[in-house]
Scaffold this motif. Structure first.
Motif, PDB file in Angstrom:
ATOM      1  N   GLU A 360       0.915  -1.184  -0.184  1.00  0.00           N
ATOM      2  CA  GLU A 360      -0.298  -0.216   0.109  1.00  0.00           C
ATOM      3  C   GLU A 360       1.070   1.078  -0.631  1.00  0.00           C
ATOM      4  O   GLU A 360       0.780   2.450  -0.493  1.00  0.00           O
ATOM      5  N   GLU A 413      -8.213  -2.305  -3.285  1.00  0.00           N
ATOM      6  CA  GLU A 413      -9.290  -3.596  -3.350  1.00  0.00           C
ATOM      7  C   GLU A 413      -8.337  -4.756  -2.561  1.00  0.00           C
ATOM      8  O   GLU A 413      -8.265  -5.681  -2.389  1.00  0.00           O
ATOM      9  N   MET A 416      -6.020  -4.794  -0.088  1.00  0.00           N
ATOM     10  CA  MET A 416      -6.967  -4.593   1.165  1.00  0.00           C
ATOM     11  C   MET A 416      -7.597  -6.091   1.995  1.00  0.00           C
ATOM     12  O   MET A 416      -8.237  -6.491   2.297  1.00  0.00           O
ATOM     13  N   LYS A 419      -5.356  -8.552   3.025  1.00  0.00           N
ATOM     14  CA  LYS A 419      -5.239  -7.867   4.499  1.00  0.00           C
ATOM     15  C   LYS A 419      -5.855  -8.460   5.357  1.00  0.00           C
ATOM     16  O   LYS A 419      -5.852  -9.199   6.456  1.00  0.00           O
ATOM     17  N   TYR A 420      -7.335  -8.449   4.918  1.00  0.00           N
ATOM     18  CA  TYR A 420      -8.133  -9.013   5.453  1.00  0.00           C
ATOM     19  C   TYR A 420      -8.613 -10.488   6.047  1.00  0.00           C
ATOM     20  O   TYR A 420      -8.771 -10.652   6.426  1.00  0.00           O
ATOM     21  N   GLN A 430      -8.835  -6.180  11.064  1.00  0.00           N
ATOM     22  CA  GLN A 430     -10.191  -5.968  10.593  1.00  0.00           C
ATOM     23  C   GLN A 430     -11.051  -4.510  10.180  1.00  0.00           C
ATOM     24  O   GLN A 430     -11.308  -4.186   8.745  1.00  0.00           O
ATOM     25  N   GLU A 433      -9.056  -1.506   9.604  1.00  0.00           N
ATOM     26  CA  GLU A 433      -8.618  -1.373   8.416  1.00  0.00           C
ATOM     27  C   GLU A 433      -9.243  -0.975   8.027  1.00  0.00           C
ATOM     28  O   GLU A 433      -8.913  -0.076   6.201  1.00  0.00           O
ATOM     29  N   THR A 437     -10.149   2.858   4.833  1.00  0.00           N
ATOM     30  CA  THR A 437     -10.121   2.610   3.792  1.00  0.00           C
ATOM     31  C   THR A 437     -11.226   1.790   3.383  1.00  0.00           C
ATOM     32  O   THR A 437     -10.874   2.340   1.478  1.00  0.00           O
ATOM     33  N   HIS A 439     -12.076  -0.595   2.192  1.00  0.00           N
ATOM     34  CA  HIS A 439     -11.545  -2.023   1.899  1.00  0.00           C
ATOM     35  C   HIS A 439     -11.543  -3.063   2.312  1.00  0.00           C
ATOM     36  O   HIS A 439     -11.348  -2.957   4.495  1.00  0.00           O
TER      37      HIS A 439
END
Length: 493
Positions: A360, A413, A416, A419-420, A430, A433, A437, A439
């Protein structure tokens, strides 16, 4: 590991010591005449760290995972997935985070008395970690005057989140410098930089390995810098650039999965999982994994599905989140029961998350790098961390491959979403974030309330209003209301 007696405070006592008023006799009445006035840093570390991680897991299951559509309840009276968050939900986190922050501050203060720089740094890192959880949950909170009940500060003021974050960054700078000095001194003496053997055995995270504690602190620094990066006054972009490009030697960060900050649960006391004593039904019987969670993993053919989800018949299948009241769907895939004792659920921050932070940062132009490189490394690390192989051609699959032709939001997207899944059961990260964002983009079900808006924070505990009313009222006026839709300082979307 030696068993350690901890002085447990009631929820009211925690609130008194951290955030509110009590009688002046409280400290005297609650003094143990047979106990030492000050516990050693080593003796405080494991119990406090384990307590925070396990309680974070507990509330990840109850709250974060419903808000963020990992699962949805099949009990009609539980409405977290419909964005209904009652004030009483705040008490558990507030009380326990502040209680253990006292222990982390005590680690630092006790080490300061003997100039034990290693434990001073460890205390600072863990103080920053738990304080970030508190302020990211509520916004402006007691900080500079908090956790000082023993000093007679029983009605602490609330500090602005911007000021809190500035001090958190200063503490991480101090921790990094302290550990740098300790590591350099050990290496100059021809020794590996570690805590003394007796103390190392009481460190459940890194077994006394000081270079790994240093990497943990700096990796946490990157997480919090990215969180505040939408605020130019935070100076986050420049600091990220310094850490990654200008002066990376002074700011070492995780370089592989093995360095991740994970409190790995065991099957025996004291380092057991938050879920080890739950009935299977209490862990996975009252909710089902969602369509969002399952469908994305199915589309990517993500091998972690086999570790996380049960089959529904011969397939992995989820249920809708935010369904209308009374329209309860049939539960389908659920959590694997083996997750109850999964060591990796003790995740605090891992290498894959750091790779997505760097991806990011590259996408936003904070560092000069190809975001795809960090993205691919993050995707790979997130899977291999679970002792799974990355399937052949996985990074070229349409649902996974970096979309070079996509716009900024498309690429964000992608980052993220990956990353989720990396933040699976990692406290409220989660949700934090997503608030930052927007996202990954989550579907909004027909039963969702709050005008379809994801909550931006939790309300302050009700007891704070009665026990620290003046400072509570001042904080509410400053923030613009004690409401789930009130934005915290870093949340500018």
């Amino acid at each position: 590991m030696k068993k350690i007696k901890l002085f447990a405070l009631s929820a009211l006592a925690v609130t008194c010591l951290a955030t509110s008023s009590c009688t002046k006799d409280f400290e005297e009445l609650n003094t143990n005449p047979n106990a030492s006035e000050a516990a050693t840093p080593a003796s405080l570390l494991a119990p406090a760290l384990h307590d925070v991680v396990t309680r974070n897991n507990n509330r990840a299951l109850r709250l974060n995972n419903e808000l963020m559509q990992v699962h949805a309840t099949v009990l009609n009276n539980d409405e977290i997935h419909r964005y209904v968050v009652r004030p009483g939900e705040s008490d558990y986190m507030w009380n326990n985070w502040y209680l253990q922050r006292t222990n982390f501050v005590d680690i630092y203060n006790s080490a300061l008395l003997t100039q034990n720089k290693s434990y001073m740094a460890i205390g600072l890192i863990l103080d920053v970690w738990v304080t970030s959880l508190i302020t990211d949950m509520f916004g402006d909170v007691p900080y500079s005057e908090a956790n000082k009940g023993r000093d007679g500060v029983l009605q602490p003021k609330f500090d602005k989140q911007e000021i809190i974050y500035k001090d958190l960054f200063a503490k991480l700078e101090e921790a990094n410098a302290l550990l740098a000095a300790e590591i350099a001194a050990a290496e100059a003496a021809g020794k590996f930089p570690t805590l003394p053997e007796a103390e190392a055995s009481l460190d459940p995270l890194y077994n006394g390995n000081l270079p790994l504690w240093r990497k943990f602190g700096n990796s946490l620094y990157l997480r919090l810098l990215m969180r505040t990066s939408g605020r130019p006054e935070a100076g986050a972009a420049g600091k990220i650039r310094e850490m990654v490009e200008t002066n990376p030697g002074f700011y070492p960060i995780f370089s592989n999965n093995e360095e991740s900050a994970i409190l790995r649960y065991t099957s025996t006391l004291p380092l057991v999982s938050a879920f080890t004593n739950l009935r299977d039904y209490d862990f996975n019987g009252s909710h089902g994994l969602t369509e969002f969670f399952i469908d994305n993993l199915n589309e990517m053919e993500d091998p972690r599905l086999t570790r996380w989800a049960t089959l529904f018949g011969s397939v992995y299948s989820g249920i809708p989140s935010g369904y209308a009241a009374g329209n309860i769907p049939e539960r389908q895939s659920t959590y694997q029961v083996a997750l109850k004792n999964e060591p990796l659920l003790g995740n605090i921050i891992n290498y894959a998350e750091v790779q997505f932070i760097l991806s990011e940062a590259a996408l936003r132009g904070y560092i000069t790098a190809d975001p795809k490189t960090y993205y691919d490394q993050g995707v790979t690390a997130a899977i291999t961390m679970w002792d799974l192989g990355v399937p052949a051609g996985y990074l070229e699959k349409e649902a996974v491959a970096w979309n070079e032709a996509g716009g900024f939001e498309d690429k964000l997207e992608q980052i993220m979403l990956q990353k989720y899944f990396t933040l699976f059961f990692t406290d409220f990260q989660q949700w934090y974030e997503f608030r930052r964002t927007g996202h990954p983009v989550l579907p909004i079900g027909p039963g969702v309330q709050n005008n379809g808006l994801m909550p931006s924070r939790f309300r302050y505990p009700v007891v704070v209003q009665s026990l620290n009313g003046a400072n509570y009222n001042a904080a509410v006026a400053e923030m613009g209301g004690d409401d789930i839709n009130t934005k915290v300082w870093w949340d500018i979307d």
